[in-house]
Design a protein around this motif. Structure first.
Motif, PDB file in Angstrom:
ATOM      1  N   UNK A 246      21.344 -48.221   9.917  1.00 29.65           N
ATOM      2  CA  UNK A 246      21.963 -46.945   9.573  1.00 29.65           C
ATOM      3  C   UNK A 246      21.087 -46.097   8.656  1.00 29.65           C
ATOM      4  N   UNK A 247      20.433 -46.729   7.684  1.00 34.85           N
ATOM      5  CA  UNK A 247      19.798 -45.964   6.611  1.00 34.85           C
ATOM      6  C   UNK A 247      18.279 -46.004   6.592  1.00 34.85           C
ATOM      7  N   UNK A 248      17.643 -46.821   7.446  1.00 37.82           N
ATOM      8  CA  UNK A 248      16.183 -46.865   7.439  1.00 37.82           C
ATOM      9  C   UNK A 248      15.552 -45.502   7.748  1.00 37.82           C
ATOM     10  N   UNK A 249      16.027 -44.750   8.766  1.00 37.34           N
ATOM     11  CA  UNK A 249      15.399 -43.439   9.005  1.00 37.34           C
ATOM     12  C   UNK A 249      15.474 -42.512   7.798  1.00 37.34           C
ATOM     13  N   UNK A 250      16.632 -42.456   7.138  1.00 40.00           N
ATOM     14  CA  UNK A 250      16.765 -41.607   5.959  1.00 40.00           C
ATOM     15  C   UNK A 250      15.911 -42.081   4.802  1.00 40.00           C
ATOM     16  N   UNK A 251      15.813 -43.395   4.628  1.00 43.99           N
ATOM     17  CA  UNK A 251      14.994 -43.948   3.555  1.00 43.99           C
ATOM     18  C   UNK A 251      13.524 -43.608   3.750  1.00 43.99           C
ATOM     19  N   UNK A 252      13.061 -43.689   4.984  1.00 48.77           N
ATOM     20  CA  UNK A 252      11.662 -43.360   5.259  1.00 48.77           C
ATOM     21  C   UNK A 252      11.381 -41.879   5.022  1.00 48.77           C
ATOM     22  N   UNK A 253      12.368 -41.041   5.284  1.00 52.49           N
ATOM     23  CA  UNK A 253      12.200 -39.612   4.985  1.00 52.49           C
ATOM     24  C   UNK A 253      12.038 -39.398   3.484  1.00 52.49           C
ATOM     25  N   UNK A 373      26.119 -45.518  -2.335  1.00 55.71           N
ATOM     26  CA  UNK A 373      25.185 -45.706  -3.446  1.00 55.71           C
ATOM     27  C   UNK A 373      24.160 -44.580  -3.486  1.00 55.71           C
ATOM     28  N   UNK A 374      23.709 -44.142  -2.315  1.00 62.57           N
ATOM     29  CA  UNK A 374      22.733 -43.049  -2.301  1.00 62.57           C
ATOM     30  C   UNK A 374      23.350 -41.755  -2.834  1.00 62.57           C
ATOM     31  N   UNK A 375      24.575 -41.443  -2.400  1.00 58.80           N
ATOM     32  CA  UNK A 375      25.212 -40.229  -2.896  1.00 58.80           C
ATOM     33  C   UNK A 375      25.479 -40.311  -4.399  1.00 58.80           C
ATOM     34  N   UNK A 376      25.782 -41.524  -4.882  1.00 58.67           N
ATOM     35  CA  UNK A 376      26.134 -41.689  -6.295  1.00 58.67           C
ATOM     36  C   UNK A 376      24.913 -41.736  -7.202  1.00 58.67           C
ATOM     37  N   UNK A 377      23.814 -42.302  -6.716  1.00 55.90           N
ATOM     38  CA  UNK A 377      22.645 -42.521  -7.578  1.00 55.90           C
ATOM     39  C   UNK A 377      21.393 -41.791  -7.109  1.00 55.90           C
ATOM     40  N   UNK A 378      21.387 -41.323  -5.866  1.00 55.99           N
ATOM     41  CA  UNK A 378      20.185 -40.706  -5.326  1.00 55.99           C
ATOM     42  C   UNK A 378      19.112 -41.703  -4.953  1.00 55.99           C
ATOM     43  N   UNK A 379      19.476 -42.990  -4.853  1.00 53.14           N
ATOM     44  CA  UNK A 379      18.496 -44.041  -4.573  1.00 53.14           C
ATOM     45  C   UNK A 379      19.141 -45.138  -3.739  1.00 53.14           C
ATOM     46  N   UNK A 380      18.317 -45.799  -2.911  1.00 54.10           N
ATOM     47  CA  UNK A 380      18.766 -46.951  -2.132  1.00 54.10           C
ATOM     48  C   UNK A 380      18.398 -48.280  -2.797  1.00 54.10           C
TER      49      UNK A 380
END
Length: 414
Positions: A246-253, A373-380
């Motif tokens: 789910x989140x790998x594409x967004x993380x790579x961006x 977690x990303x919305x809350x902290x801005x980090x994965x």
């Protein structure tokens, strides 16, 4: 290993088994390949339709949760009525969910389509229905290999669907891409008819006694320590895979990687999963399946930790995708094969469905918590750490599993 056992594993697969493996691979290719594309739509849904990432991640996570709760019922229906009607119903529901998501005017419609309907559809067109059909037609000695081959063939969809969805999305938009995927899901439905073929009389094996009811089998399974550990361990598999898919594409961006590398990584995972699923099926036929699972989870956890901690580059992403692919869905033939070894195939769809519910609870948390977690902290970062540690946790659960054959299971040979 005895010579007799080696000969059993070396025996060629019979034609009915090959037909079922091919049909299972095609259905899995469609269903698993399509759901592998969902991570590609998070950004477009967010930017083009103004939906928060948390809501989109929740819809994707919800389909995992619905899939898990629906799987025991889908498996029980296939146990009783055969796989063909269950696959037909599931493919239609899956396609309807994709069509609703394609035209979703609001977050509620997206959740209903991508979450509820897709979840029900996936439960009827994947492992609990499709692989259990393979498990029934294969001989006990070849069951792990046959399931591994079906899973490997099913990975072809993961290789092809991601670039296909990306291409259609970029050229014609999100809605057209989802409608195209819905059409492909409907095309795969008729192959469910082949799943209900039976074994040749020459290779029939005694199944669990007819007196063993589903209720009795479920009671026995819940009291079996190995089954309980397997259920707990499969939770971590779902958590890891759903977060990454789910989140790998967004993380790579976020890491300023080249555009489209996320789709390439997901496709590579599917490509290497073909080899990984086959290899796990082969290993499961020669070594204790719980030990193969334990080492697989250790390898996966170490790979995740190394990828997160080391500097990011195109090469590191490709290597990460390749190793993750080798360990991706090889857990499924090993887990279902271990259940079949302990309890036989009479109620395999239901018993695997219960274990798979645990997997999908983990999938829900992996997909949803990543967005939260990303919305809350801005980090994965916290989720990457939890995903790596989950591999160690799963290994510690699988190594001590007792695979004692229950009294209701069929013997290893005729």
């Amino acid at each position: 290993m005895s010579t007799a056992r080696s000969s059993a594993y070396a025996a060629p697969l019979r034609n009915p088994t090959l037909y079922v493996i091919l049909a299972a691979a095609l259905i899995l290719s469609a269903a698993m390949g399509i759901r592998q594309t969902f991570g590609l739509f998070i950004g477009p849904f967010s930017y083009d339709r103004g939906l928060p990432v948390t809501l989109i991640a929740f819809a994707i996570a919800l389909h995992n949760l619905v899939w898990g709760f629906a799987q025991p019922f889908a498996g029980a229906a296939a146990d009783r009525y055969g796989a063909a009607p269950v696959v037909a119903f599931g493919a239609t529901t899956f396609a309807a969910g994709l069509a609703l998501a394609a035209s979703a005017p609001s977050g509620i419609a997206l959740i209903a389509g991508l979450g509820l309907l897709v979840g029900i559809g996936v439960s009827c067109t994947t492992f609990g229905v499709v692989l259990t059909a393979v498990g029934r037609v294969a001989t006990p000695a070849q069951r792990s290999m046959a399931m591994g081959l079906a899973s490997a063939g099913g990975s072809l969809g993961q290789v092809l669907m991601v670039p296909f969805a990306q291409l259609v999305r970029e050229s014609s938009g999100v809605s057209t891409s989802l409608f195209a995927l819905a059409f492909l899901m409907l095309v795969a439905a008729p192959f469910g008819i082949l799943l209900d073929r039976r074994r040749d009389a020459s290779v029939q094996h005694v199944e669990a006694p007819a007196a063993t009811s589903l209720r009795e089998t479920l009671t026995d399974a819940t009291q079996h320590r190995g089954y309980r550990l397997l259920t707990l361990g499969f939770f971590t598999c779902g958590f890891q895979l759903a977060f990454i898919a789910t989140h790998l594409p967004g993380y790579l961006t976020l890491c300023h990687m080249p555009m489209g590398l996320g789709a390439t990584a997901l496709a590579l995972i599917g490509l290497f999963n073909m080899a990984g699923s086959w290899a796990c099926g082969w290993l499961g036929g020669r070594f204790r399946q719980q030990h193969v699972l334990g080492w697989l989870y250790l390898m996966r956890g170490a790979t995740i930790a190394a990828f997160f901690l080391l500097p990011k580059s195109t090469i590191s992403v490709v290597l990460f995708a390749a190793v993750m692919g080798l360990t991706w869905l090889g857990t499924v033939p090993l887990t279902s094969g271990l259940i079949a070894k302990m309890f036989g195939t009479r109620h395999l769809g239901t018993l695997f469905g219960v274990v798979f519910l645990s997997h999908q609870l983990g999938s829900f948390l992996g997909a949803w918590l990543g967005g939260y977690v990303f919305d809350a902290t801005g980090s994965y970062t916290p989720i990457w750490a939890a995903t790596a540690l989950a591999g160690l946790f799963a290994a510690l659960l699988h190594f001590p599993i007792d695979d004692t054959v229950h009294a209701s299971a069929e013997p290893a040979s005729a």
